[in-house]
Design a protein around this motif. Structure first.
Motif, short mmCIF file in Angstrom:
data_model
loop_
_atom_site.label_atom_id
_atom_site.label_comp_id
_atom_site.label_asym_id
_atom_site.label_seq_id
_atom_site.Cartn_x
_atom_site.Cartn_y
_atom_site.Cartn_z
N LEU A 152 69.98 69.54 22.12
CA LEU A 152 68.72 69.50 21.38
C LEU A 152 68.78 70.40 20.15
O LEU A 152 68.29 70.03 19.08
CB LEU A 152 67.56 69.90 22.29
CG LEU A 152 67.11 68.86 23.31
CD1 LEU A 152 66.09 69.45 24.28
CD2 LEU A 152 66.49 67.65 22.59
N PHE A 153 69.36 71.59 20.31
CA PHE A 153 69.51 72.49 19.17
C PHE A 153 70.35 71.83 18.07
O PHE A 153 70.03 71.92 16.88
CB PHE A 153 70.15 73.81 19.60
CG PHE A 153 69.16 74.88 19.97
CD1 PHE A 153 68.27 75.38 19.04
CD2 PHE A 153 69.12 75.39 21.26
CE1 PHE A 153 67.35 76.36 19.38
CE2 PHE A 153 68.21 76.37 21.61
CZ PHE A 153 67.33 76.86 20.66
N GLU A 154 71.46 71.17 18.48
CA GLU A 154 72.34 70.52 17.51
C GLU A 154 71.63 69.38 16.79
O GLU A 154 71.73 69.22 15.57
CB GLU A 154 73.59 70.00 18.23
CG GLU A 154 74.63 69.37 17.29
CD GLU A 154 75.19 70.35 16.29
OE1 GLU A 154 75.59 69.90 15.19
OE2 GLU A 154 75.23 71.57 16.59
N LYS A 155 70.87 68.58 17.56
CA LYS A 155 70.15 67.47 16.95
C LYS A 155 69.04 67.96 16.03
O LYS A 155 68.79 67.36 14.97
CB LYS A 155 69.57 66.56 18.05
CG LYS A 155 70.64 65.76 18.79
CD LYS A 155 70.04 64.88 19.87
CE LYS A 155 71.13 64.10 20.61
NZ LYS A 155 70.57 63.27 21.69
N LYS A 156 68.38 69.06 16.42
CA LYS A 156 67.35 69.63 15.55
C LYS A 156 67.98 70.15 14.26
O LYS A 156 67.40 70.04 13.18
CB LYS A 156 66.61 70.76 16.27
CG LYS A 156 65.71 70.32 17.39
CD LYS A 156 64.55 69.46 16.90
CE LYS A 156 63.49 70.25 16.22
NZ LYS A 156 62.29 69.43 15.91
N LYS A 157 69.19 70.72 14.38
CA LYS A 157 69.90 71.21 13.20
C LYS A 157 70.26 70.05 12.28
O LYS A 157 70.10 70.13 11.06
CB LYS A 157 71.15 71.98 13.60
CG LYS A 157 71.93 72.58 12.44
CD LYS A 157 73.15 73.35 12.92
CE LYS A 157 73.91 73.97 11.75
NZ LYS A 157 74.39 72.97 10.79
N GLU A 158 70.78 68.96 12.88
CA GLU A 158 71.12 67.78 12.09
C GLU A 158 69.88 67.21 11.40
O GLU A 158 69.93 66.81 10.24
CB GLU A 158 71.76 66.72 12.99
CG GLU A 158 73.13 67.10 13.53
CD GLU A 158 73.66 66.08 14.50
OE1 GLU A 158 72.93 65.09 14.78
OE2 GLU A 158 74.79 66.24 15.01
N GLU A 159 68.78 67.20 12.14
CA GLU A 159 67.52 66.71 11.58
C GLU A 159 67.07 67.59 10.42
O GLU A 159 66.65 67.09 9.37
CB GLU A 159 66.46 66.69 12.69
CG GLU A 159 65.10 66.21 12.24
CD GLU A 159 64.07 66.32 13.35
OE1 GLU A 159 62.94 66.74 13.08
OE2 GLU A 159 64.42 65.99 14.50
N ALA A 160 67.19 68.90 10.59
CA ALA A 160 66.78 69.83 9.54
C ALA A 160 67.70 69.68 8.32
O ALA A 160 67.23 69.72 7.17
CB ALA A 160 66.82 71.27 10.06
N ASP A 161 69.02 69.51 8.56
CA ASP A 161 69.97 69.32 7.45
C ASP A 161 69.65 68.04 6.68
O ASP A 161 69.71 68.01 5.44
CB ASP A 161 71.40 69.26 7.98
CG ASP A 161 71.89 70.60 8.50
OD1 ASP A 161 71.27 71.62 8.15
OD2 ASP A 161 72.88 70.62 9.27
N LYS A 162 69.31 66.99 7.41
CA LYS A 162 68.98 65.71 6.78
C LYS A 162 67.74 65.84 5.91
O LYS A 162 67.71 65.35 4.77
CB LYS A 162 68.77 64.64 7.86
CG LYS A 162 68.48 63.26 7.31
CD LYS A 162 68.32 62.25 8.43
CE LYS A 162 67.99 60.87 7.89
NZ LYS A 162 67.81 59.88 8.99
N ILE A 163 66.73 66.52 6.43
CA ILE A 163 65.50 66.72 5.66
C ILE A 163 65.77 67.56 4.42
O ILE A 163 65.25 67.28 3.33
CB ILE A 163 64.42 67.38 6.55
CG1 ILE A 163 63.98 66.42 7.65
CG2 ILE A 163 63.21 67.82 5.71
CD1 ILE A 163 63.04 67.03 8.67
N ARG A 164 66.61 68.62 4.60
CA ARG A 164 66.94 69.48 3.47
C ARG A 164 67.68 68.69 2.39
O ARG A 164 67.41 68.85 1.19
CB ARG A 164 67.77 70.66 3.94
CG ARG A 164 68.04 71.69 2.85
CD ARG A 164 68.54 73.01 3.41
NE ARG A 164 69.75 72.83 4.21
CZ ARG A 164 69.79 72.90 5.53
NH1 ARG A 164 68.68 73.14 6.22
NH2 ARG A 164 70.92 72.75 6.18
N MET A 165 68.62 67.81 2.78
CA MET A 165 69.35 66.99 1.81
C MET A 165 68.41 66.02 1.10
O MET A 165 68.54 65.80 -0.12
CB MET A 165 70.47 66.23 2.52
CG MET A 165 71.62 67.10 3.00
SD MET A 165 72.87 66.18 3.92
CE MET A 165 73.41 65.01 2.67
#
Length: 321
Positions: free
Chosen positions: A243-256
């Motif tokens: 879940l932490f990894e997916k949240k990080k990926e989600e946050a990275d996607k939003i940041r991009m």
């Protein structure tokens, strides 16, 4: 947040430091056909700055819902749960008559939280305190104000409600050794920990879109404490990491996406500035055009041009005469 199994109710008080001087109430729960509620008063001692906690067991809405002359006699214990060591949990036990004049009983204060936390840890964790109450109703004068709760069932030494049987059985079927190193014997605390485990499993089975960063942080802290008392939770730890990894990926996607939007805006601004600069250059060149011819003529050529112009003018005057 609160969970009940049989006659034991567990309450987690969150953000305790922000509740100083306030009356904090749990949700209503039912034991022995009677409604109950926990009431807490977090207070700061001005002299030493310590945070203390007083906890009471009370009868909710007694003036509105119960007949005149109502009474109930109950034996109860209040426990401030130490999440690291059962032996350090603070327990107070008594029995009393609850009535119109005394609808609540408790122990003020039960715990000096900062002092105990500094010495031992496990009481005030992540600004949260866990309180467990076990109630045995001895006698009731007047009608009951709630139906009797269903009897609890024993699964692997844990008392659970019929509605929880399926979830607990699934836990032990999927992870038979989940409680193999869990050594706590006190039934109230075992019930409290099983409630926490069920809440933790439910939380971590949410999708990354549903669960918040704060919930993940709380789950990480809770998972560490549950492992420290003997639960084997490698599978939940793996789920938490995912879940932490997916949240990080989600946050990275939003940041991009945000960066791309900003870049798009910058490109539009640059395009507008380039068009404006081109327009300005065109205007300046147009203003200089009449002078460009003479800028490229030397002195001899200029004299020849002037003579030709003068000759033309004289010829035109001669013809007109």
């Amino acid at each position: 947040m609160g969970k009940q199994i049989n006659n034991t109710f567990t309450w987690v008080i969150k953000n305790l430091s922000t509740l100083q001087g306030l009356e904090v109430r749990s949700k209503i729960f039912v034991v022995g056909g009677c409604k109950w509620r926990l009431i807490a008063y977090p207070e700061v001692n001005d002299a030493d700055g310590y945070l203390s906690l007083s906890v009471y067991l009370g009868v909710p809405d007694c003036c509105e819902s119960l007949p005149s002359g109502w009474k109930r006699h109950a034996k109860f214990s209040l426990t401030i749960v130490n999440q690291l060591s059962e032996g350090l949990s603070q327990v107070q036990e008594t029995q009393a008559w609850f009535d119109e004049n005394a609808p609540g009983w408790g122990f003020p204060p039960m715990l000096n939280l900062k002092d105990v936390s500094d010495k031992y840890g496990g009481f005030l964790v992540n600004d949260e305190v866990m309180v467990a109450v076990a109630v045995d109703v001895i006698e009731v004068v007047g009608s009951l104000d709630a139906p009797e709760m269903s009897e609890s069932m024993d699964i692997k030494g844990f008392k659970v409600l019929p509605s929880q049987v399926k979830s607990v059985n699934r836990l032990f079927e999927s992870h038979p050794d989940i409680a193999s190193k869990f050594s706590i014997k006190n039934q109230s605390l075992k019930t409290a920990y099983m409630n926490v485990l069920l809440c933790l499993a439910e939380t971590l089975h949410q999708s990354p879109m549903e669960i918040s960063e704060d919930d993940l942080s709380d789950a990480k802290t809770t998972l560490a404490y549950m492992k420290s008392v003997g639960f084997k939770l490698d599978w939940l730890e793996k789920k938490l990491d995912e879940l932490f990894e997916k949240k990080k990926e989600e946050a990275d996607k939003i940041r991009m996406q945000n960066i791309e939007e900003e870049l798009k805006d910058l490109r539009q601004k640059c395009s507008s500035l380039e068009a404006l600069l081109k327009k300005e250059k065109t205007g300046v060149l147009a203003a200089k055009a009449p002078f460009l011819f003479f800028n490229n003529v030397n002195d001899d050529d200029l004299k020849w041009i002037l003579r030709a112009v003068m000759y033309t003018v004289i010829m035109m005057l001669f013809i007109s005469i």
